[in-house]
Write an enzyme that holds these catalytic residues in place. Structure first.
Site, PDB file in Angstrom:
ATOM      1  CD  GLN A  43      -0.842  -0.504   3.644  1.00 18.78           C
ATOM      2  OE1 GLN A  43      -2.012  -0.839   3.834  1.00 18.78           O
ATOM      3  NE2 GLN A  43      -0.421  -1.147   4.646  1.00 18.78           N
ATOM      4  CG  HIS A  74      -6.888   2.585  18.373  1.00 23.73           C
ATOM      5  ND1 HIS A  74      -6.118   3.725  18.157  1.00 23.73           N
ATOM      6  CD2 HIS A  74      -6.628   1.626  17.220  1.00 23.73           C
ATOM      7  CE1 HIS A  74      -5.429   3.509  16.709  1.00 23.73           C
ATOM      8  NE2 HIS A  74      -5.844   2.342  16.351  1.00 23.73           N
ATOM      9  CG  ASP A 149      -1.266 -13.396   4.900  1.00 26.68           C
ATOM     10  OD1 ASP A 149      -2.556 -13.965   5.362  1.00 26.68           O
ATOM     11  OD2 ASP A 149      -1.653 -12.879   3.755  1.00 26.68           O
ATOM     12  CG  ASP A 168      -6.839  -2.259  13.903  1.00 31.63           C
ATOM     13  OD1 ASP A 168      -7.476  -1.401  13.080  1.00 31.63           O
ATOM     14  OD2 ASP A 168      -6.313  -1.527  14.821  1.00 31.63           O
TER      15      ASP A 168
END
Length: 292
Positions: A43, A74, A149, A168
């Site tokens: 990204q 959070h 991963d 998250d």
């Protein structure tokens, strides 16, 4: 958190974000200083300062964390399931490279181990550098950080090895797609203990109610109980953010231990017991839509 790979248009002092899954969702912020910008294998990672929200992390051109409002995300992602669970000893966090969810999880005395699996090490390192108040728990004795991963980790994890799983993640774009699938939720169900709870962030309930409802539909194929709750995060599209509460047993609001919650009160800035209960009270049209 928010999604990856939307278009990003910059001017001298402004940055415009467009959600890749809803091109009409646009937010604009003034940038006072650029701190970091790099495209990783996963990204685009940007860190910058704004007058309104302090230091901001954007992933794929969409705001992920800001100094000013990160607690609304959070604290609610972490504390709602951890206080609903009777004894959350082992917690798994998928994603969360900024460290904010981990910071909240390790506050709980009952938690013995918090395993966090984040795919992009650049996010972790830049948040340590530029958002240290968020990324403050990576060296905590309860914390284990794995760069890897998340889906592969869950697939390989033993049965019934975690009490709570918190997802998250980015939105269902690019690498985040696999974390919004029936296969992933089935794997999480297998890895959770008999009274386990899974809470994935579930997108904008204002702009994407159908997508949020789709998360609920997939979770109900695996879990005995699925509810939704919300939190206010002003830098996210629509400001009202959804979380799914998928449980093998514990009720989201019944049986809360007020003394246990009070014992952490001095360490919390957003979450409290009344807010925990109120977060599950949705407008009728959304409640009906999310029931599936």
């Amino acid at each position: 958190m928010l999604s990856s790979s939307p278009s990003k248009e910059k001017t001298m002092a402004k940055i415009v974000f467009r959600d890749p899954l809803n091109r009409n969702t646009v937010t604009e912020h003034t940038v006072s200083e650029w701190l970091f910008s790099q495209e990783t294998p996963y990204q685009q990672v940007d860190v910058f300062r704004t007058p309104e929200f302090g230091t901001v992390l954007a992933l794929g051109g969409v705001i992920n964390v800001s100094e000013r409002d990160e607690i609304g995300y959070h604290e609610m992602l972490a504390h709602v399931p951890l206080f609903a669970h009777p004894n959350p000893r082992r917690v798994l966090i998928i994603g969360g490279g900024d460290g904010g969810t981990l910071r909240e999880v390790v506050k709980h005395p009952q938690v013995e181990e918090a395993v966090m699996v984040e795919i992009d090490e650049v996010v972790v390192e830049q948040c340590k550098k530029h958002l240290p108040q968020v990324a403050s728990a990576f060296d905590h004795p309860k914390a284990e950080l794995i760069i890897g991963d998340g889906l592969a980790y869950v697939n390989d994890a033993p049965d019934a090895s975690f009490d709570v799983i918190l997802v998250d993640s980015t939105d269902p774009v690019d690498a985040g797609v696999v974390l919004f699938t029936p296969e992933f939720y089935a794997a999480c169900h297998r890895v959770l203990r008999a009274d386990g709870i899974l809470v994935p962030q579930s997108d904008s309930i204002v702009y994407q109610p159908a997508r949020v409802a789709g998360v609920g539909k997939m979770l109900r194929e695996q879990f005995e109980r699925v509810d939704f709750y919300t939190s206010i995060v002003p830098t996210y599209p629509g400001s009202l953010w959804a979380f799914a509460f998928a449980s093998k047993g514990p009720h989201p609001v019944e049986g809360l231990d007020s003394e246990r919650i009070s014992s952490l009160d001095a360490q919390l800035s957003y979450y409290h017991e009344d807010l925990h209960r109120a977060a599950f009270a949705l407008p009728k049209y959304l409640r009906d839509q999310l029931r599936g």
